[in-house]
Design a protein around this motif. Structure first.
Motif, PDB file in Angstrom:
ATOM      1  N   GLN A  70       7.763   8.593  -7.686  1.00  0.00           N
ATOM      2  CA  GLN A  70       6.487   7.937  -7.445  1.00  0.00           C
ATOM      3  C   GLN A  70       6.346   6.657  -8.261  1.00  0.00           C
ATOM      4  N   ALA A  71       6.909   6.631  -9.474  1.00  0.00           N
ATOM      5  CA  ALA A  71       6.835   5.433 -10.309  1.00  0.00           C
ATOM      6  C   ALA A  71       7.547   4.261  -9.634  1.00  0.00           C
ATOM      7  N   HIS A  72       8.665   4.551  -8.965  1.00  0.00           N
ATOM      8  CA  HIS A  72       9.404   3.522  -8.228  1.00  0.00           C
ATOM      9  C   HIS A  72       8.553   2.973  -7.085  1.00  0.00           C
ATOM     10  N   PHE A  73       7.892   3.863  -6.364  1.00  0.00           N
ATOM     11  CA  PHE A  73       6.968   3.477  -5.286  1.00  0.00           C
ATOM     12  C   PHE A  73       5.847   2.605  -5.844  1.00  0.00           C
ATOM     13  N   ASN A  74       5.277   3.006  -6.963  1.00  0.00           N
ATOM     14  CA  ASN A  74       4.213   2.221  -7.596  1.00  0.00           C
ATOM     15  C   ASN A  74       4.669   0.800  -7.886  1.00  0.00           C
ATOM     16  N   ARG A  75       5.847   0.673  -8.498  1.00  0.00           N
ATOM     17  CA  ARG A  75       6.342  -0.651  -8.878  1.00  0.00           C
ATOM     18  C   ARG A  75       6.521  -1.540  -7.658  1.00  0.00           C
ATOM     19  N   ARG A  76       7.062  -0.972  -6.595  1.00  0.00           N
ATOM     20  CA  ARG A  76       7.305  -1.780  -5.398  1.00  0.00           C
ATOM     21  C   ARG A  76       5.994  -2.220  -4.747  1.00  0.00           C
ATOM     22  N   LEU A  77       5.006  -1.338  -4.684  1.00  0.00           N
ATOM     23  CA  LEU A  77       3.743  -1.735  -4.061  1.00  0.00           C
ATOM     24  C   LEU A  77       3.037  -2.801  -4.897  1.00  0.00           C
ATOM     25  N   VAL A  78       3.097  -2.688  -6.208  1.00  0.00           N
ATOM     26  CA  VAL A  78       2.516  -3.723  -7.071  1.00  0.00           C
ATOM     27  C   VAL A  78       3.235  -5.051  -6.843  1.00  0.00           C
ATOM     28  N   GLU A  79       4.563  -5.003  -6.730  1.00  0.00           N
ATOM     29  CA  GLU A  79       5.341  -6.223  -6.503  1.00  0.00           C
ATOM     30  C   GLU A  79       4.959  -6.886  -5.187  1.00  0.00           C
ATOM     31  N   TRP A  80       4.845  -6.093  -4.117  1.00  0.00           N
ATOM     32  CA  TRP A  80       4.634  -6.637  -2.777  1.00  0.00           C
ATOM     33  C   TRP A  80       3.167  -6.882  -2.441  1.00  0.00           C
ATOM     34  N   PHE A  81       2.244  -6.078  -3.004  1.00  0.00           N
ATOM     35  CA  PHE A  81       0.837  -6.195  -2.630  1.00  0.00           C
ATOM     36  C   PHE A  81      -0.113  -6.348  -3.815  1.00  0.00           C
ATOM     37  N   GLY A  82       0.409  -6.350  -5.028  1.00  0.00           N
ATOM     38  CA  GLY A  82      -0.432  -6.603  -6.184  1.00  0.00           C
ATOM     39  C   GLY A  82      -1.353  -5.463  -6.560  1.00  0.00           C
ATOM     40  N   VAL A  83      -1.052  -4.244  -6.105  1.00  0.00           N
ATOM     41  CA  VAL A  83      -1.949  -3.111  -6.344  1.00  0.00           C
ATOM     42  C   VAL A  83      -1.135  -1.811  -6.331  1.00  0.00           C
ATOM     43  N   THR A  84      -1.576  -0.824  -7.106  1.00  0.00           N
ATOM     44  CA  THR A  84      -0.893   0.467  -7.099  1.00  0.00           C
ATOM     45  C   THR A  84      -1.266   1.270  -5.856  1.00  0.00           C
ATOM     46  N   PRO A  85      -0.452   2.253  -5.480  1.00  0.00           N
ATOM     47  CA  PRO A  85      -0.824   3.113  -4.346  1.00  0.00           C
ATOM     48  C   PRO A  85      -2.157   3.822  -4.536  1.00  0.00           C
ATOM     49  N   SER A  86      -2.468   4.250  -5.764  1.00  0.00           N
ATOM     50  CA  SER A  86      -3.719   4.985  -5.979  1.00  0.00           C
ATOM     51  C   SER A  86      -4.930   4.109  -5.729  1.00  0.00           C
ATOM     52  N   LEU A  87      -4.833   2.814  -6.018  1.00  0.00           N
ATOM     53  CA  LEU A  87      -5.944   1.892  -5.752  1.00  0.00           C
ATOM     54  C   LEU A  87      -5.874   1.306  -4.344  1.00  0.00           C
ATOM     55  N   GLY A  88      -4.666   1.041  -3.866  1.00  0.00           N
ATOM     56  CA  GLY A  88      -4.534   0.308  -2.615  1.00  0.00           C
ATOM     57  C   GLY A  88      -4.458   1.151  -1.366  1.00  0.00           C
ATOM     58  N   LEU A  89      -4.021   2.409  -1.487  1.00  0.00           N
ATOM     59  CA  LEU A  89      -3.756   3.214  -0.289  1.00  0.00           C
ATOM     60  C   LEU A  89      -4.537   4.518  -0.210  1.00  0.00           C
ATOM     61  N   ALA A  90      -4.872   5.096  -1.350  1.00  0.00           N
ATOM     62  CA  ALA A  90      -5.401   6.465  -1.369  1.00  0.00           C
ATOM     63  C   ALA A  90      -6.687   6.620  -0.577  1.00  0.00           C
ATOM     64  N   GLN A  91      -7.509   5.541  -0.471  1.00  0.00           N
ATOM     65  CA  GLN A  91      -8.779   5.655   0.238  1.00  0.00           C
ATOM     66  C   GLN A  91      -8.762   4.990   1.618  1.00  0.00           C
ATOM     67  N   LEU A  92      -7.573   4.729   2.137  1.00  0.00           N
ATOM     68  CA  LEU A  92      -7.452   4.161   3.476  1.00  0.00           C
ATOM     69  C   LEU A  92      -7.209   5.251   4.511  1.00  0.00           C
ATOM     70  N   ASP A  93      -7.862   5.120   5.659  1.00  0.00           N
ATOM     71  CA  ASP A  93      -7.619   6.000   6.802  1.00  0.00           C
ATOM     72  C   ASP A  93      -6.529   5.318   7.645  1.00  0.00           C
ATOM     73  N   ILE A  94      -5.329   5.912   7.687  1.00  0.00           N
ATOM     74  CA  ILE A  94      -4.157   5.273   8.282  1.00  0.00           C
ATOM     75  C   ILE A  94      -3.858   5.894   9.647  1.00  0.00           C
ATOM     76  N   SER A  95      -3.598   5.025  10.643  1.00  0.00           N
ATOM     77  CA  SER A  95      -3.219   5.482  11.971  1.00  0.00           C
ATOM     78  C   SER A  95      -2.088   4.599  12.493  1.00  0.00           C
ATOM     79  N   ILE A  96      -1.519   4.992  13.626  1.00  0.00           N
ATOM     80  CA  ILE A  96      -0.353   4.322  14.188  1.00  0.00           C
ATOM     81  C   ILE A  96      -0.631   3.860  15.616  1.00  0.00           C
ATOM     82  N   VAL A  97      -0.194   2.640  15.935  1.00  0.00           N
ATOM     83  CA  VAL A  97      -0.165   2.153  17.318  1.00  0.00           C
ATOM     84  C   VAL A  97       1.212   1.561  17.548  1.00  0.00           C
ATOM     85  N   ARG A  98       1.937   2.040  18.526  1.00  0.00           N
ATOM     86  CA  ARG A  98       3.284   1.521  18.825  1.00  0.00           C
ATOM     87  C   ARG A  98       3.265   0.625  20.039  1.00  0.00           C
TER      88      ARG A  98
END
Length: 241
Positions: free
Chosen positions: A213-241
């Motif tokens: 998870q620490a590796h995931f955290n570092r990459r999201l901060v690098e690419w989006f400037g935010v940790t998963p707990s702040l940037g993703l945890a409260q998002l409702d995610i869905s898929i459209v192909r």
């Protein structure tokens, strides 16, 4: 970046080479990523900081080319954001210009009128239809369609029947980033997709092929400037192909 701060909240729709976010912005540090970005201030002004600062009045939108250092704020702003990379339609040089720019009123109004992921995908196709068409390498496009999380550059080169040096040339030309960065970008897509099925960030990290998870955290901060707990945890995610 720690887990403290203002979280992002709202919805995310993921597609192949694109995403739509309708969110209340949270904290984020300056970052750059492989996707081109269009952000619309919905109900109040917002600011795009970084390489070239832009202040958007409510109802204004701006395009941010891939690789541009930027941040988005202030926290609490209602923002609609489109992300799109060359996997969308197999096209590169998507914006046709290297610097951020404001969208004209007609395109902005059409973006504001989007009401679903399917309509967002249609808006992207119309928006990109105004720029010259340049296609990415067909072998690369085919290989990326079936890529496994955590695949190495050597494995991707072998799957395409190319040397690693030739693969570097192709990826740099078509995506504007080194091969390793493209693979990291795709890992993030797999991890974010996994959050549809589990609220566990550790499970998402594993699904993306990250070491932990620490590796995931570092990459999201690098690419989006935010940790998963702040940037993703409260998002409702869905898929459209």
């Amino acid at each position: 970046m720690s887990g403290r701060g203002s979280p992002w909240s709202g919805t995310m729709v993921l597609g192949v080479g694109w995403a739509l976010l309708d969110v209340r912005a949270g904290d984020n540090r300056p970052h750059r990523h492989l996707a081109h970005q269009v952000s619309l201030a919905l109900d109040a002004p917002c600011a795009i900081g970084g390489t070239l600062s832009l202040h958007l009045a409510a109802g204004e939108a701006a395009a941010i080319p891939a690789g541009t250092l930027h941040s988005l704020g202030p926290a609490g702003s209602a923002v609609r954001t489109i992300y799109v990379d060359p996997r969308f339609g197999g096209r590169c040089d998507l914006f046709g210009r290297p610097e951020p720019f404001r969208l004209p009123p007609t395109q902005t109004a059409a973006l504001r009128a989007v009401r679903s992921g399917t309509e967002a995908k249609e808006w992207i196709a119309r928006f990109l239809g105004t720029s010259p068409v340049s296609l990415i390498d067909s072998r690369l496009r085919s290989a990326l369609a079936g890529i496994e999380p955590g695949m190495s550059a050597a494995e991707l080169a072998q799957a395409m029947g190319l040397s690693r040096a030739r693969l570097r040339e192709v990826v740099s030309r078509d995506f504007g980033f080194p091969t390793v960065k493209l693979l990291q970008w795709l890992q993030l897509q797999h991890a974010i997709d996994a959050l549809r099925h589990s609220a566990s960030l550790a499970d998402a990290a594993a699904a993306g092929g990250f070491a932990d998870q620490a590796h995931f955290n570092r990459r999201l901060v690098e690419w989006f400037g935010v940790t998963p707990s702040l940037g993703l945890a409260q998002l409702d995610i869905s898929i459209v192909r």
